[in-house]
Design a protein around this motif. Structure first.
Motif, mmCIF file in Angstrom:
data_model
loop_
_atom_site.group_PDB
_atom_site.id
_atom_site.type_symbol
_atom_site.label_atom_id
_atom_site.label_comp_id
_atom_site.label_asym_id
_atom_site.label_seq_id
_atom_site.Cartn_x
_atom_site.Cartn_y
_atom_site.Cartn_z
ATOM 1 N N TRP A 8 66.987 34.084 60.258
ATOM 2 C CA TRP A 8 68.272 33.401 60.454
ATOM 3 C C TRP A 8 69.163 33.562 59.232
ATOM 4 O O TRP A 8 70.369 33.795 59.335
ATOM 5 N N ALA A 11 70.529 37.020 59.188
ATOM 6 C CA ALA A 11 71.520 37.213 60.255
ATOM 7 C C ALA A 11 72.883 36.664 59.856
ATOM 8 O O ALA A 11 73.921 37.235 60.181
ATOM 9 N N ARG A 12 72.882 35.562 59.114
ATOM 10 C CA ARG A 12 74.146 34.950 58.698
ATOM 11 C C ARG A 12 74.744 35.645 57.474
ATOM 12 O O ARG A 12 75.958 35.655 57.293
ATOM 13 N N LYS A 16 77.804 42.425 60.841
ATOM 14 C CA LYS A 16 77.332 42.699 62.191
ATOM 15 C C LYS A 16 76.762 44.111 62.318
ATOM 16 O O LYS A 16 77.183 45.031 61.631
ATOM 17 N N LEU A 37 73.848 33.582 69.805
ATOM 18 C CA LEU A 37 73.949 34.392 68.589
ATOM 19 C C LEU A 37 75.335 35.020 68.438
ATOM 20 O O LEU A 37 75.474 36.064 67.808
ATOM 21 N N VAL A 40 76.641 37.160 65.316
ATOM 22 C CA VAL A 40 75.525 37.735 64.562
ATOM 23 C C VAL A 40 75.509 39.253 64.693
ATOM 24 O O VAL A 40 75.161 39.971 63.751
ATOM 25 N N ALA A 41 75.886 39.765 65.875
ATOM 26 C CA ALA A 41 75.873 41.212 66.129
ATOM 27 C C ALA A 41 76.848 41.523 67.252
ATOM 28 O O ALA A 41 77.312 40.625 67.956
ATOM 29 N N LEU A 260 67.008 38.530 66.569
ATOM 30 C CA LEU A 260 67.090 38.352 65.114
ATOM 31 C C LEU A 260 66.201 39.362 64.389
ATOM 32 O O LEU A 260 66.590 39.916 63.352
ATOM 33 N N LYS A 263 67.840 42.783 64.403
ATOM 34 C CA LYS A 263 68.889 42.913 63.407
ATOM 35 C C LYS A 263 68.306 43.106 62.008
ATOM 36 O O LYS A 263 68.761 43.961 61.244
#
Length: 272
Positions: A8, A11-12, A16, A37, A40-41, A260, A263
């Motif tokens: 997480w 991801a933040r 992207k 999400l 996030v992407a 997640l 990514k």
């Protein structure tokens, strides 16, 4: 900090990337996971079912398995998650498109607030000695990409070590994993390798990577933990190709953790 917290945070913290997601039988769980999400992407849903989504791109096609794999192969996305598409068709497309015979899936669970890797997990994987060695190599590489080094490998066969002589099937599993233990100790300096026999309840407490005698056993183990016992599952990255593809259980009910993970792995490989 557990694996989920680390993913997480990554991801933040990072920009992207582009992720393709398959949507088959359970379209709603895919859509809800992506909605959770947002930001996030850049997600692309690939499906053969009519659906509309105002927060990501949707590709509706007759063969979503082929289209999803082609998006990854062509570089139109940075990573893919199988989502709720059927496993057999997707895996066949991956083998064909990337010209590989082995996919080398390694499952990632969060057990007792720490990452636990499991291999083999495909029902047709891990039946040769050499493939099990390559799966350990893949697991070590995967953990390195995520920043959680593998220090302890636990081997799980079909009986206690003192059960030799009771059953030919059990004997074969014990003998092969004894050989595998010595091979891994020789190949990986500094790696602790233990053969636990069938005592998986102790092996899971003392291992970063669990290696079962074959993929049927590994698949059953992961299914029991993830689908029956509620242990958090992040999916199974396919380590036999250079690009990021995360395999998933269709019956899981949500794909946030797998997205997640996809990514995080894409960022790790893009930064090389």
């Amino acid at each position: 900090m557990g694996l989920s917290d680390v993913l997480w945070e990554r991801a933040r913290s990072f920009p992207k990337i582009r992720i393709g997601v398959g949507a088959g039988v359970d379209v709603n769980s895919v859509v809800k996971s992506i909605e959770a999400l947002r930001g996030v992407a850049d997600f692309t849903i690939v499906s053969n079912r009519g659906l509309s989504c105002d927060f990501c791109k949707v590709l509706v096609c007759d063969c979503p398995e082929e289209v999803l794999v082609d998006l990854l192969w062509s570089g139109e996305v940075d990573a893919c998650v199988r989502g709720s598409l059927g496993a057999r068709s997707v895996l066949e497309c991956l083998r064909k498109r990337f010209s590989v015979s082995e996919l080398l899936r390694v499952s990632i669970l969060e057990f007792d607030s720490r990452p636990l890797l499991v291999a083999p997990v495909g029902v047709d994987e891990g039946f040769s000695f050499e493939e099990k060695v390559r799966l350990v190599e893949a697991g070590v590489r995967l953990c390195g990409e995520l920043g959680f080094p593998v220090k302890r490998v636990g081997l799980v066969s079909c009986g206690r070590l003192e059960d030799v002589g009771r059953c030919e099937y059990v004997d074969e599993s014990i003998a092969e994993l004894e050989l595998l233990k010595h091979k891994l100790i020789e190949k990986f300096s500094g790696l602790e390798v233990a053969h636990w026999g069938i005592v998986v309840e102790e092996a899971v407490k003392s291992s970063d990577l669990l290696v079962f005698w074959n993929g049927v056993l590994g698949n059953l183990f992961v299914r029991c933990l993830a689908l029956l016992c509620g242990v958090r599952s992040f999916g199974a990255p396919i380590m036999g190709i250079e690009k990021v593809f995360v395999d998933t259980f269709r019956g899981r009910g949500g794909f946030i953790d797998a997205l997640l993970l996809a990514k995080a792995l894409a960022l790790a490989r893009l930064s090389k």
